[in-house]
Design an enzyme around this catalytic site. Structure first.
Site, PDB file in Angstrom:
ATOM      1  N   GLY A  15       0.569  -1.322   0.074  1.00  9.79           N
ATOM      2  CA  GLY A  15       0.106   0.059   0.128  1.00  9.79           C
ATOM      3  C   GLY A  15       0.911   1.400  -0.027  1.00  9.79           C
ATOM      4  N   ARG A  76       0.593  -5.271  -6.018  1.00 10.67           N
ATOM      5  CA  ARG A  76       0.860  -6.401  -5.363  1.00 10.67           C
ATOM      6  C   ARG A  76       1.403  -7.580  -6.308  1.00 10.67           C
ATOM      7  NH1 ARG A  76      -0.321  -4.972  -0.114  1.00 10.67           N
ATOM      8  NH2 ARG A  76      -2.036  -3.447  -0.050  1.00 10.67           N
ATOM      9  N   ASP A 107       5.338  -5.145   6.262  1.00  6.58           N
ATOM     10  CA  ASP A 107       6.106  -6.507   6.575  1.00  6.58           C
ATOM     11  C   ASP A 107       5.993  -7.621   5.502  1.00  6.58           C
ATOM     12  OD1 ASP A 107       3.079  -6.721   6.806  1.00  6.58           O
ATOM     13  OD2 ASP A 107       3.271  -7.390   8.770  1.00  6.58           O
ATOM     14  N   THR A 129       4.323   2.328   5.774  1.00  9.06           N
ATOM     15  CA  THR A 129       2.956   1.837   5.939  1.00  9.06           C
ATOM     16  C   THR A 129       2.213   2.781   6.786  1.00  9.06           C
ATOM     17  OG1 THR A 129       1.416   0.037   6.940  1.00  9.06           O
ATOM     18  CG2 THR A 129       3.684   0.297   7.642  1.00  9.06           C
ATOM     19  N   ASP A 131      -0.193   2.092   8.887  1.00 11.13           N
ATOM     20  CA  ASP A 131      -0.832   1.468   9.688  1.00 11.13           C
ATOM     21  C   ASP A 131      -0.011   1.228  11.213  1.00 11.13           C
ATOM     22  OD1 ASP A 131      -2.733   0.511   8.015  1.00 11.13           O
ATOM     23  OD2 ASP A 131      -1.728  -1.238   7.425  1.00 11.13           O
ATOM     24  N   ASP A 133       2.017  -0.734  12.144  1.00 13.17           N
ATOM     25  CA  ASP A 133       1.760  -2.262  12.752  1.00 13.17           C
ATOM     26  C   ASP A 133       3.112  -3.133  12.744  1.00 13.17           C
ATOM     27  OD1 ASP A 133       1.925  -2.346   9.882  1.00 13.17           O
ATOM     28  OD2 ASP A 133       0.192  -4.087   9.866  1.00 13.17           O
ATOM     29  N   ARG A 175      -5.966  -2.086   8.640  1.00 13.28           N
ATOM     30  CA  ARG A 175      -5.808  -3.255   8.483  1.00 13.28           C
ATOM     31  C   ARG A 175      -6.294  -3.902   9.847  1.00 13.28           C
ATOM     32  NH1 ARG A 175      -0.699  -6.128   5.846  1.00 13.28           N
ATOM     33  NH2 ARG A 175       0.299  -5.437   7.789  1.00 13.28           N
TER      34      ARG A 175
END
Length: 322
Positions: A15, A76, A107, A129, A131, A133, A175
């Site tokens: 992303g 992707r 990741d 990212t 996120d 995360d 996510r």
């Protein structure tokens, strides 16, 4: 003895995130300053396998630091998850003289970077990212811009929610991680914050909270719902039926990925990009750059992927109080 690096590649994967362009710019200019050649790989690992590779110089990255998205594009790539695809990618790097690579992504992108490293291409990962995360770092490129974008949007929804005396469920990205929801919940003064890491799916508790607040004279209600929980529209219907309060769902979606990056995302991404170019020049490989305890650091990718990240308990507890 460290492998001598002469030409590096840079790609963005997964992303997109605001600040990726700042990182690309820093990688290119610091690598050139270190005496290396730089090639850009378009469309992530898919572009690598398709040999969408371009030469880059200082002018290639002029006037991009303020732009959202990624000038290299991203996609992707299922083929790169296979051993054959990974070996092919490493061979294409060698064909184009690329002996080092900077991969900017999350990741999943790191797993590809680790595979390139195992196939003889010195590779460094950067945490790109929204996120937040990635366990090895307190900061990820794009998170600051994303939460500011979401915060401003939630403020606007709150205005109309207050005017119409509604309950508003606002779904933010992330996510399976609840960091965007938690930060926005605190910043926007939400009445309820639903995090994948903490939510017990006790909808009755939310309903009771709305009813109790109305008894105390509160005329509107704001719920921040994380993407990892989702189903905001059906949740809104159930809450309206149970409380009698008009309830609307707003899913902020991909607007959180876009926009001009904040100062923090521009500066931190730039430092991380320069750091990546430096450690590649020094012959390091299979590393990921992070930010921990006020310092820019690097970790072994395998070690980084094995780390676990948890919601800060104190932040979560005060979010319920204030």
């Amino acid at each position: 003895m460290a492998k001598e690096i002469k030409t590096i590649g840079v790609l963005t994967s997964g992303g997109d995130a605001p600040g990726m362009n700042a990182a690309i710019r820093a990688v290119v200019r610091k690598a050139l300053a270190n005496g290396l050649k730089v090639k850009g790989i378009k469309k992530g690992y898919m572009g690598l396998l398709n040999e969408e590779i371009i030469d880059m110089d200082r002018r290639s990255v002029a006037d991009i630091i303020q732009r959202g998205g990624t000038i290299l594009g991203t996609a992707r790539c299922m083929e790169f998850k296979t051993a054959e695809g990974q070996q092919k990618g490493a061979e294409i790097c060698r064909k184009h003289g690329i002996d080092g690579m900077v991969v900017i992504g999350g990741d999943g992108s790191y797993k590809g970077a680790m595979a390139l490293s195992r196939n003889g291409i010195n590779t460094i990962g950067l945490p790109g990212t929204i996120d937040l995360d990635i366990a090895c770092t307190d900061y990820t490129i794009g998170f600051d811009t994303a939460i500011n974008t979401a915060m401003q949007a939630i403020d606007k929804v709150r205005d109309t929610s207050s005017s119409h005396e509604r309950c508003s469920i606002i779904e933010v990205m992330g996510r399976n991680a609840g960091y965007i929801a938690l930060w926005c919940g605190i910043a926007n003064g939400a009445d309820d914050i639903l995090l994948p890491e903490k939510y017990d799916y006790n909808e009755q508790r939310i309903i009771d909270n709305i009813i109790d607040n109305r008894k105390r004279g509160k005329t509107h209600h704001i719920i921040i719902n994380a993407e990892g929980i989702g189903h905001s529209t059906s949740m809104a219907r159930r809450i309206e039926a149970a409380t009698g309060m008009e309830t609307r769902a707003t899913i902020l979606g991909y607007m959180q990925r876009g926009g001009s990056p904040t100062c923090k995302d521009r500066v931190y991404a730039s430092i991380m990009g320069a750091y990546a170019a430096d450690i590649l020049t020094a012959g390091k490989t299979n590393r990921v750059v992070g930010y921990r305890n006020g310092q820019f650091v690097d970790y072994d990718i395998e070690e980084a992927l094995a780390m676990k990240k948890y919601i800060n308990e104190y932040q979560y507890e005060i979010s319920k109080i204030i």
